[in-house]
Every structure is written in C-alpha cells, then in structure tokens.
Design a protein around this motif. Sequence first.
Motif, mmCIF file in Angstrom:
data_model
loop_
_atom_site.group_PDB
_atom_site.id
_atom_site.type_symbol
_atom_site.label_atom_id
_atom_site.label_comp_id
_atom_site.label_asym_id
_atom_site.label_seq_id
_atom_site.Cartn_x
_atom_site.Cartn_y
_atom_site.Cartn_z
ATOM 1 N N ARG A 146 0.831 -1.206 0.000
ATOM 2 C CA ARG A 146 0.000 0.000 0.000
ATOM 3 C C ARG A 146 0.865 1.255 0.000
ATOM 4 N NH1 ARG A 146 -4.803 -2.048 4.183
ATOM 5 N NH2 ARG A 146 -5.544 -3.690 2.762
ATOM 6 N N THR A 172 1.044 3.177 -4.326
ATOM 7 C CA THR A 172 0.124 4.315 -4.387
ATOM 8 C C THR A 172 0.892 5.630 -4.467
ATOM 9 O OG1 THR A 172 0.030 4.454 -1.962
ATOM 10 C CG2 THR A 172 -1.649 3.112 -3.055
ATOM 11 N N VAL A 182 -1.663 11.638 -2.035
ATOM 12 C CA VAL A 182 -2.964 12.295 -2.148
ATOM 13 C C VAL A 182 -3.123 13.258 -0.976
ATOM 14 C CG1 VAL A 182 -4.103 10.426 -3.414
ATOM 15 C CG2 VAL A 182 -4.054 10.365 -0.917
ATOM 16 N N ASN A 196 -5.816 13.718 0.932
ATOM 17 C CA ASN A 196 -6.505 13.073 2.056
ATOM 18 C C ASN A 196 -7.028 11.727 1.600
ATOM 19 O OD1 ASN A 196 -9.379 13.335 1.029
ATOM 20 N ND2 ASN A 196 -8.781 15.510 1.085
ATOM 21 N N LEU A 197 -7.555 10.961 2.525
ATOM 22 C CA LEU A 197 -8.036 9.610 2.219
ATOM 23 C C LEU A 197 -9.556 9.503 2.284
ATOM 24 C CD1 LEU A 197 -5.389 7.493 4.212
ATOM 25 C CD2 LEU A 197 -5.465 7.906 1.749
ATOM 26 N N ASP A 198 -10.231 10.612 2.078
ATOM 27 C CA ASP A 198 -11.695 10.579 2.154
ATOM 28 C C ASP A 198 -12.318 9.612 1.156
ATOM 29 O OD1 ASP A 198 -11.437 12.516 4.086
ATOM 30 O OD2 ASP A 198 -12.000 14.197 2.783
ATOM 31 N N VAL A 238 -11.308 6.625 0.152
ATOM 32 C CA VAL A 238 -11.066 5.181 0.253
ATOM 33 C C VAL A 238 -12.312 4.415 0.691
ATOM 34 C CG1 VAL A 238 -8.602 5.494 0.690
ATOM 35 C CG2 VAL A 238 -10.179 5.309 2.626
ATOM 36 N N PRO A 262 -9.670 4.563 6.315
ATOM 37 C CA PRO A 262 -8.403 5.297 6.231
ATOM 38 C C PRO A 262 -7.280 4.658 7.042
ATOM 39 C CG PRO A 262 -10.227 6.836 6.446
ATOM 40 C CD PRO A 262 -10.808 5.451 6.626
ATOM 41 N N PHE A 303 -4.615 2.344 5.512
ATOM 42 C CA PHE A 303 -3.506 2.909 4.744
ATOM 43 C C PHE A 303 -2.648 3.770 5.672
ATOM 44 C CE2 PHE A 303 -6.437 1.713 1.454
ATOM 45 C CZ PHE A 303 -5.628 1.342 0.386
ATOM 46 N N TYR A 344 1.322 5.315 2.763
ATOM 47 C CA TYR A 344 0.915 5.361 1.363
ATOM 48 C C TYR A 344 1.695 6.469 0.677
ATOM 49 C CZ TYR A 344 -1.973 9.329 2.849
ATOM 50 O OH TYR A 344 -2.402 10.522 3.368
ATOM 51 N N TRP A 374 -8.050 4.941 -6.762
ATOM 52 C CA TRP A 374 -7.155 5.654 -5.855
ATOM 53 C C TRP A 374 -7.008 7.117 -6.297
ATOM 54 C CZ3 TRP A 374 -5.077 4.877 -1.212
ATOM 55 C CH2 TRP A 374 -4.056 5.733 -0.796
ATOM 56 N N GLY A 375 -7.099 8.014 -5.320
ATOM 57 C CA GLY A 375 -6.975 9.437 -5.632
ATOM 58 C C GLY A 375 -8.112 9.970 -6.460
#
Length: 290
Positions: free
Chosen positions: A115, A119, A122, A124-126, A128, A135, A138, A141, A204-205
């Motif tokens: 992971r 990757t 980014v 933020n990981l909102d 995922v 979140p 990860f 990442y 992703w992203g």
Amino acid sequence: MRFRAVLAILCLLGPTGCTFSQSTRQKVPLPAPFVLGIVDSVWSATLHETRILNIYLPAGYSPDSAKRYPVIYLLDGGADEDFVHIVGLVKYNTTPWIDRFPESIVVGIANVNRRRDFTFGVANLDFVARAGFKPGQFSAYGGSASFMAFIEKELQPFIAGRYATTAAKTIIGESLGGLLATEILLKKPTLFDTYIILSPSLWWGQEALLTQAPALLKMHAQKRSVYIGAGARSESEIMYADAKALADALTTYGAQTTTVIFDYLPDETHATMIHQGVYNAFKLLYPIKK
C-alpha cells in the motif's frame, strides 16, 4: 512358463537385465526438493531497505551461454503471493509444443508494504471508503515515485547485470499492483515493452490517473503492448468502468502503434482475476501462428 523364459533371456543378456529396476531405485535420491527458482536480493538506497527477489530461470539456463532471455517483472511477487502461479503460466506457454513466446526469466518482487509502494500521494483519504476501505488501513501510502525510481535505477540494472537478459521487459500488476503498472505506463512508459494490468485500483486518488491520462499519453507516446483485464461488473461497477476508461484513453490518446487489449472476464472476481487474466493476456498478446 513364457514369463520364465523371457526372464531367463534377460538375465543371459547381462547383469543389467536383472538388476535395472533395483539399481534405478537406488540411484534416485528420493524424496528430494522440487526447485522452482532461486531467491536473490538487492539493496535499495532509494527505499532504504533490502528487497527480496524470487527468480525463475528457464530450464537449461546458463550464465556462460550466449543465449539471452526476456524478463517478466511481477509485482506482488512473493513466494506466498503470485510468483508460483505466474511461473507456472510462463513455463506452460513457453513449452516447445506451445511456444507462444520465448522462454523468459521471471522476477518476482516480494512485498514489504504494497500500500505504501504502489500508491501515489494524495491530499486526504476521504475517497477510500468508496472502495470499501477505512483510512486506518492505509497507515503508509504515497510511495510510488520512490518505488518507480527503485525499479528504473536499481532493480532493472541489477537484473541486467546479474542475469542473461535481452532488452525486452514485461510488467504484471493486479489490484494496487495494477495501479502502479498504470502509473508507470503513463509516466515512464519506456521502462517496459509490455504491460499486463489486471483489475487495477484506479479509484485511488479519485481516479486521478484517469484524469491525467490524456495529457500524459500525449507527452509520453510510446509503442507498447497493453492488456487490461476487468472482472465481474456485478462485484464492482467502479473497477470495471475505470479499467474500461483506461483502455479507451490508451486507444484515443496513445501512440497509434500501441496495441491495446481490453478483456472483460465476467466469471472472475477481484480475488480470482490473476490466474485467468494472465493466461488470457499471454493468449491474446501472443497468438499462436498457425
């Protein structure tokens, strides 16, 4: 009586006639290991760690021979990951009675933290949660740039200097490995000649690579062969749509000499994709000449 006569004739022919079975059993040291490949390693100054490599060398391979072999690089290439499955497919397709493509070396890159490595960064990981992750899954990442630099500047030169290779190189990536293979294809396409991308995690992203694809393809137009495999839409409409969008972008904006194969496998899930997908890729990319 007939059996006794035959046995007597065999014995008259010499001691080997009567003792062949027994001597054969004595000469074979069983049980014995069944060796599929070798384990090598390379220190990465870029990643600040040693990376384990599982290497399959074709039968008859000799570093002293003039014969050279293409290299297939496998992401998720650990012994407990996809290495054994892919080696079996390579061995099968390069047998003399099939001869789909030349005998090849397989380099399985064992994971440390996939992971992290597969990757890109980014904000933020909102996003995922859309793919079914939390979140916290990860914790690390955004390391793909470093991992691509490792492949380009350390791994490929290491393999070329240590093994009898040609310039031909293939990469196989599935899921997050498919995301990384796609990023390499779009940003550093010259690293490989053939790309086998299976069920790529292009979500992703928030599909950032798909958004960037037209501009990147115009910037780095290269002659390449690309197979993209997508699993059942009923499992994930998003992953199917993203894989199809990648194939469409490559067809529309890629080099005219690029071969793009989109393969929908409705009977395969994200978990079962790797084996059938790679088999299909070999079959479609290297059709047997009749």
